[in-house]
Design an enzyme around this catalytic site. Structure first.
Site, PDB file in Angstrom:
ATOM      1  N   GLY A 124      37.507  -2.003  -7.112  1.00  0.00           N
ATOM      2  CA  GLY A 124      36.753  -3.070  -7.272  1.00  0.00           C
ATOM      3  C   GLY A 124      37.135  -3.762  -8.761  1.00  0.00           C
ATOM      4  N   ASP A 125      36.564  -5.006  -9.075  1.00  0.00           N
ATOM      5  CA  ASP A 125      36.753  -5.856 -10.282  1.00  0.00           C
ATOM      6  C   ASP A 125      38.385  -6.027 -10.661  1.00  0.00           C
ATOM      7  OD1 ASP A 125      34.002  -5.254 -10.572  1.00  0.00           O
ATOM      8  OD2 ASP A 125      34.364  -3.267 -11.441  1.00  0.00           O
ATOM      9  N   LYS A 172      39.426 -10.470  -8.033  1.00  0.00           N
ATOM     10  CA  LYS A 172      39.739 -11.286  -6.629  1.00  0.00           C
ATOM     11  C   LYS A 172      39.052 -12.775  -6.544  1.00  0.00           C
ATOM     12  CE  LYS A 172      37.189  -7.742  -4.707  1.00  0.00           C
ATOM     13  NZ  LYS A 172      37.095  -6.726  -5.774  1.00  0.00           N
ATOM     14  N   LYS A 194      38.938 -14.909  -9.031  1.00  0.00           N
ATOM     15  CA  LYS A 194      40.094 -15.751  -9.551  1.00  0.00           C
ATOM     16  C   LYS A 194      40.937 -16.082  -8.374  1.00  0.00           C
ATOM     17  CE  LYS A 194      43.671 -16.557 -12.428  1.00  0.00           C
ATOM     18  NZ  LYS A 194      44.407 -16.612 -13.702  1.00  0.00           N
ATOM     19  N   ALA A 220      28.539  -6.941  -5.470  1.00  0.00           N
ATOM     20  CA  ALA A 220      29.672  -7.675  -6.032  1.00  0.00           C
ATOM     21  C   ALA A 220      29.604  -8.708  -7.039  1.00  0.00           C
ATOM     22  CB  ALA A 220      30.588  -8.629  -4.925  1.00  0.00           C
ATOM     23  N   GLY A 221      30.456  -8.933  -7.791  1.00  0.00           N
ATOM     24  CA  GLY A 221      30.342  -9.917  -8.991  1.00  0.00           C
ATOM     25  C   GLY A 221      31.842 -10.642  -9.042  1.00  0.00           C
ATOM     26  N   HIS A 222      32.052 -11.673  -8.465  1.00  0.00           N
ATOM     27  CA  HIS A 222      33.321 -12.405  -8.508  1.00  0.00           C
ATOM     28  C   HIS A 222      32.861 -13.503  -9.529  1.00  0.00           C
ATOM     29  CE1 HIS A 222      34.289 -10.672  -4.189  1.00  0.00           C
ATOM     30  NE2 HIS A 222      34.233  -9.875  -5.100  1.00  0.00           N
ATOM     31  N   GLN A 229      34.207  -5.553  -3.674  1.00  0.00           N
ATOM     32  CA  GLN A 229      34.898  -4.119  -4.022  1.00  0.00           C
ATOM     33  C   GLN A 229      36.323  -3.758  -3.987  1.00  0.00           C
ATOM     34  OE1 GLN A 229      31.577  -4.114  -1.693  1.00  0.00           O
ATOM     35  NE2 GLN A 229      30.692  -4.975  -3.581  1.00  0.00           N
ATOM     36  N   THR A 235      26.010  -5.552 -12.977  1.00  0.00           N
ATOM     37  CA  THR A 235      25.200  -4.758 -13.894  1.00  0.00           C
ATOM     38  C   THR A 235      25.479  -4.561 -15.396  1.00  0.00           C
ATOM     39  OG1 THR A 235      26.643  -2.735 -13.479  1.00  0.00           O
ATOM     40  CG2 THR A 235      24.960  -3.127 -11.944  1.00  0.00           C
ATOM     41  N   GLY A 236      26.548  -5.194 -15.760  1.00  0.00           N
ATOM     42  CA  GLY A 236      26.827  -5.030 -17.190  1.00  0.00           C
ATOM     43  C   GLY A 236      27.133  -3.797 -17.888  1.00  0.00           C
ATOM     44  N   ARG A 260      32.902  -0.377 -18.125  1.00  0.00           N
ATOM     45  CA  ARG A 260      33.777   0.152 -17.077  1.00  0.00           C
ATOM     46  C   ARG A 260      34.707   1.190 -17.672  1.00  0.00           C
ATOM     47  NH1 ARG A 260      35.308  -6.041 -15.169  1.00  0.00           N
ATOM     48  NH2 ARG A 260      33.674  -6.446 -13.712  1.00  0.00           N
TER      49      ARG A 260
HETATM   50  P1  IMP Z   1      26.789   0.481  -4.213  1.00  0.00           P
HETATM   51  O1  IMP Z   1      27.801  -0.266  -3.542  1.00  0.00           O
HETATM   52  O2  IMP Z   1      25.794  -0.421  -5.169  1.00  0.00           O
HETATM   53  O3  IMP Z   1      25.988   1.338  -3.218  1.00  0.00           O
HETATM   54  O4  IMP Z   1      27.573   1.249  -5.412  1.00  0.00           O
HETATM   55  C1  IMP Z   1      28.311   2.162  -5.047  1.00  0.00           C
HETATM   56  C2  IMP Z   1      29.638   2.402  -5.842  1.00  0.00           C
HETATM   57  O5  IMP Z   1      30.425   1.312  -5.780  1.00  0.00           O
HETATM   58  C3  IMP Z   1      29.091   2.640  -7.313  1.00  0.00           C
HETATM   59  O6  IMP Z   1      30.057   3.396  -7.864  1.00  0.00           O
HETATM   60  C4  IMP Z   1      29.332   1.030  -7.890  1.00  0.00           C
HETATM   61  O7  IMP Z   1      29.563   1.297  -9.247  1.00  0.00           O
HETATM   62  C5  IMP Z   1      30.382   0.735  -7.101  1.00  0.00           C
HETATM   63  N1  IMP Z   1      30.432  -0.830  -6.821  1.00  0.00           N
HETATM   64  C6  IMP Z   1      29.722  -1.344  -6.046  1.00  0.00           C
HETATM   65  N2  IMP Z   1      30.117  -3.041  -6.025  1.00  0.00           N
HETATM   66  C7  IMP Z   1      31.016  -2.786  -6.956  1.00  0.00           C
HETATM   67  C8  IMP Z   1      31.654  -4.026  -7.339  1.00  0.00           C
HETATM   68  O8  IMP Z   1      31.778  -5.203  -6.910  1.00  0.00           O
HETATM   69  N3  IMP Z   1      32.909  -3.692  -8.392  1.00  0.00           N
HETATM   70  C9  IMP Z   1      33.129  -2.563  -8.815  1.00  0.00           C
HETATM   71  N4  IMP Z   1      32.419  -1.394  -8.164  1.00  0.00           N
HETATM   72  C10 IMP Z   1      31.412  -1.620  -7.282  1.00  0.00           C
END
Ligand code: IMP
Length: 424
Positions: free
Chosen positions: A12-13, A16, A18, A39-41, A224, A301-302, A305
């Site tokens: 993830g991160d 995507k 952009k 997600a945080g796009h 993700q 979540t801030g 990483r």
């Molecule tokens: P959940 O999706 O909140 O249940 O988290 C499960 C795992 O996926 C954790 O390790 C999160 O940090 C990771 N995760 C969930 N969404 C993202 C994302 O958008 N980017 C990166 N890691 C993610």
């Protein structure tokens, strides 16, 4: 006509948002197919920046219709907040934004369960985003979930919520020793958001079937990454959905035979948020420098990483899992001031060298990464206006990634802005 899947090829991160924003100018539809507001796009344009959690990243570039597909789990409050934010940015969602009636709803009890379960796992916590994602998919699979279309069916909705809360309160009080949830508070809280969301809820599966029949261009936007996939990722340290290519079909209702290609997004290095194995993680000043140069802090979540070198064993696995015929290589500029760049080509596991990504639980816990070293380029990639203008050292690095993975880097991102994108 093309139906492209855009997939995170790491944890993830990868950037995507952009890339989807960039490709959306030629799309008729952009569809989110799994995950939720975890997600945080991030999208940057015209000096502005916005982080989208649920609305597809095609909403700002061109006129593509944006769909939240059936495979997404939706927190109604988060969606209403995001609609407000997008509209404040000047985008009109009327006749452009649609939400599948079959997508499941995240209610406050899913978030409470997420947090309570994480707490009870102690040092084995997954490190979730706390957005209720896992428990919402549990409700779905247990066949007690509430779907977006149910929100418009007052009496039936109340019955379902009351039944779920009765069950969950037993678990909360007896197993977790936590206070009960007030069901009336949940029901009252839903009323205003239902009114806001009603106009967008529809049969998006049929809409997409019609789009395919009339030759439209569709982008399926993954959230993700492949290594967080519930089946193929680093289980149990994964998310609860299928970000991989197969999930795009299930989560949108688009058949596999309509998919034309799959583009994997990968950083030129790697990052991970949350817990779980990460063979190339760096714990030293180099990792710190990657975090600083790349501003590697979670968009949702801030959280800082975890950072490390590019892992080609894992990337090749993602290429094979998803059938990635193209790669978009992002954040190349983050490596601009490194004297040397390393890339993992093999793992050493129990004294044996392998280039096969192991899938058994725990197999990645004691991996020793084997690296190949490349020279840095000591100049700014951001100055390049075309692939040819990139420093030779960059091209050598990219060629090696292509040879190793068998996938072409057709998009190179050299900075966060829309224009800092090189297409080959
Ligand atoms: P959940 O999706 O909140 O249940 O988290 C499960 C795992 O996926 C954790 O390790 C999160 O940090 C990771 N995760 C969930 N969404 C993202 C994302 O958008 N980017 C990166 N890691 C993610």
């Amino acid at each position: 006509m093309a139906t492209k899947i855009i997939i995170g090829a790491q944890w993830g991160d990868e950037g995507k948002g952009k890339i989807v924003d960039h490709l959306s100018k030629d799309a008729d539809f952009v569809v989110r197919y799994q995950g939720g507001a975890n997600a945080g796009h991030t999208i940057k344009f015209d000096g502005k920046e916005i982080v989208l959690h649920l609305i597809p990243s095609g909403i700002f570039n061109g006129s593509a219709k944006c769909i939240i597909g059936n495979g997404v789990v939706i927190d109604p409050n988060a969606l209403v907040d995001e609609i407000d934010e997008v509209e404040a940015f000047g985008s009109d969602l009327k006749d452009r934004f649609y939400v599948s009636g079959s997508a499941h709803v995240i209610l406050p009890y899913h978030k409470i369960l997420d947090q309570v379960r994480e707490k009870s796992r102690g040092k084995d916590a997954i490190g979730t985003t706390g957005r209720g994602i896992g428990p919402a998919y549990v409700s779905k699979v247990a066949r007690v979930g509430i779907r977006m279309a149910d929100l418009t069916n007052g009496a039936a909705l109340e019955k379902m919520v009351r039944s779920n809360v009765t069950e969950i309160n037993k678990a909360l009080t007896h197993v977790h020793k936590e206070p009960e949830i007030d069901v009336d508070e949940i029901l009252n809280g839903l009323n205003p958001v239902i009114e806001r969301l009603k106009p967008y809820i529809c049969n998006t599966t049929n809409m997409l079937h019609q789009a395919i029949a009339s030759g439209k261009n569709i982008i399926l936007e993954g959230a993700q990454g492949s290594l967080l996939d519930i089946d193929h990722g680093t289980y149990p340290y994964v998310t609860s959905s299928s970000p991989t290519a197969g999930g795009a079909c299930v989560g949108s209702g688009i058949p596999p035979t309509s998919i034309t290609n799959a583009i994997g997004i990968t950083k030129a290095y790697s990052t991970r948020v949350g817990n779980g194995p990460y063979p190339t993680e760096l714990f030293d000043g180099t990792g710190e420098k990657l975090r600083k140069n790349g501003a590697e802090f979670g968009a949702t979540t801030g959280r800082p990483r975890r950072c490390g070198w590019l892992d080609l064993v894992a990337l090749k696995y993602a290429v094979n899992l998803n059938g990635l015929d193209q790669l978009a290589l992002t954040k190349l500029d983050v490596l601009d001031d490194f004297d040397e760049i390393q890339v993992c080509t093999h793992y050493e596991i129990n004294g044996k060298k392998t280039d096969v990504y192991p899938v058994e639980t725990g197999a990645l816990d004691h991996v020793k990464p084997i690296y190949r070293t490349f020279g840095g380029w000591s100049s700014s990639c951001r100055d390049a206006k075309s692939y040819d203008q990139l420093p030779n050292e960059v091209k050598t690095y990219i060629s090696f990634i292509e040879e190793y993975t068998g996938s072409r880097c057709s998009i190179i991102s050299t900075g966060p802005g829309r224009t800092e994108t090189l297409i080959r």
